[in-house]
Design a protein around this motif. Structure first.
Motif, PDB file in Angstrom:
ATOM      1  N   HIS A  70      36.250  23.314  17.713  1.00 56.58           N
ATOM      2  CA  HIS A  70      35.101  24.114  17.352  1.00 56.58           C
ATOM      3  C   HIS A  70      34.006  23.711  18.176  1.00 56.58           C
ATOM      4  N   ALA A  71      34.079  23.412  19.319  1.00 59.01           N
ATOM      5  CA  ALA A  71      32.598  22.741  20.419  1.00 59.01           C
ATOM      6  C   ALA A  71      32.862  23.670  21.526  1.00 59.01           C
ATOM      7  N   PRO A  72      32.549  24.815  21.376  1.00 58.68           N
ATOM      8  CA  PRO A  72      32.401  25.992  22.506  1.00 58.68           C
ATOM      9  C   PRO A  72      31.584  25.332  23.667  1.00 58.68           C
ATOM     10  N   GLY A  73      32.377  25.534  24.879  1.00 62.55           N
ATOM     11  CA  GLY A  73      31.895  25.395  26.092  1.00 62.55           C
ATOM     12  C   GLY A  73      31.993  23.694  26.435  1.00 62.55           C
ATOM     13  N   SER A  74      32.723  23.130  25.703  1.00 67.15           N
ATOM     14  CA  SER A  74      33.049  21.655  26.035  1.00 67.15           C
ATOM     15  C   SER A  74      34.410  21.506  26.996  1.00 67.15           C
ATOM     16  N   PHE A 125      26.534  19.774  17.501  1.00 67.98           N
ATOM     17  CA  PHE A 125      25.275  20.203  17.998  1.00 67.98           C
ATOM     18  C   PHE A 125      25.258  19.765  19.509  1.00 67.98           C
ATOM     19  N   ALA A 126      24.313  20.551  20.365  1.00 68.76           N
ATOM     20  CA  ALA A 126      24.392  20.020  21.849  1.00 68.76           C
ATOM     21  C   ALA A 126      22.902  19.412  22.027  1.00 68.76           C
ATOM     22  N   ASP A 127      22.832  18.458  22.869  1.00 70.40           N
ATOM     23  CA  ASP A 127      21.688  17.776  23.297  1.00 70.40           C
ATOM     24  C   ASP A 127      20.992  18.646  24.403  1.00 70.40           C
ATOM     25  N   PRO A 128      19.747  18.512  24.967  1.00 74.74           N
ATOM     26  CA  PRO A 128      19.207  19.293  25.738  1.00 74.74           C
ATOM     27  C   PRO A 128      20.065  19.382  27.181  1.00 74.74           C
ATOM     28  N   ASP A 129      21.018  18.693  27.434  1.00 74.36           N
ATOM     29  CA  ASP A 129      21.911  18.971  28.661  1.00 74.36           C
ATOM     30  C   ASP A 129      22.960  19.318  28.236  1.00 74.36           C
TER      31      ASP A 129
END
Length: 139
Positions: A70-74, A125-129
């Protein structure tokens, strides 16, 4: 806030080869290694400390990993995500701070396996990068 690294997920091309390397060469103990060899666990892990493990994810299956964790884009990054374990109170406060800053915390799962067993609640959650982090609590 006090936190510990719970687990780090790394992409590997051959899970059994990597498991052998981390167990035999590095000296880390396997976690769910036999279950993985028997096809009963989706990935093996190795124990770094009493409270931290490294999960060995098959890079060839990266397309399906996003749905698994469940971490889309990883799936395009070498490190899938970093997980921190915090108290239940800090978990709630962290989510509130992130929400207040407009950071998406809507993706989460229950009964997620980690270094100390099953965590009742997690969110990503994603950090700014764009690096993906997971927060969890065990209490």
């Amino acid at each position: 806030m006090q936190a510990t690294i719970d687990h780090i997920v790394i992409w590997v091309s051959d899970q059994l080869r990597s498991l052998d390397f981390y167990e035999r060469v590095v000296g880390f103990a396997g976690v769910r290694a036999e279950e993985f060899r028997e096809g009963k666990a989706p990935f093996p892990s190795v124990r770094v400390s009493d409270h931290a493990i490294i999960d060995l994810m098959n890079r060839a299956k990266a397309e399906g990993i996003d749905e698994l964790v469940h971490a889309p884009g990883s799936s395009g990054h070498r490190v899938n995500h970093i997980c921190v374990a915090v108290s239940h109170a800090d978990f709630t406060l962290l989510r509130a701070r992130l929400d207040a800053e407009g950071v998406d915390t809507s993706v989460g799962i229950t009964d997620s396996f980690g270094a100390r067993g099953l965590a009742p609640e997690t969110f990503y959650f994603a950090d700014p990068d764009g690096n993906i982090l997971e927060a969890r609590h065990y209490d």
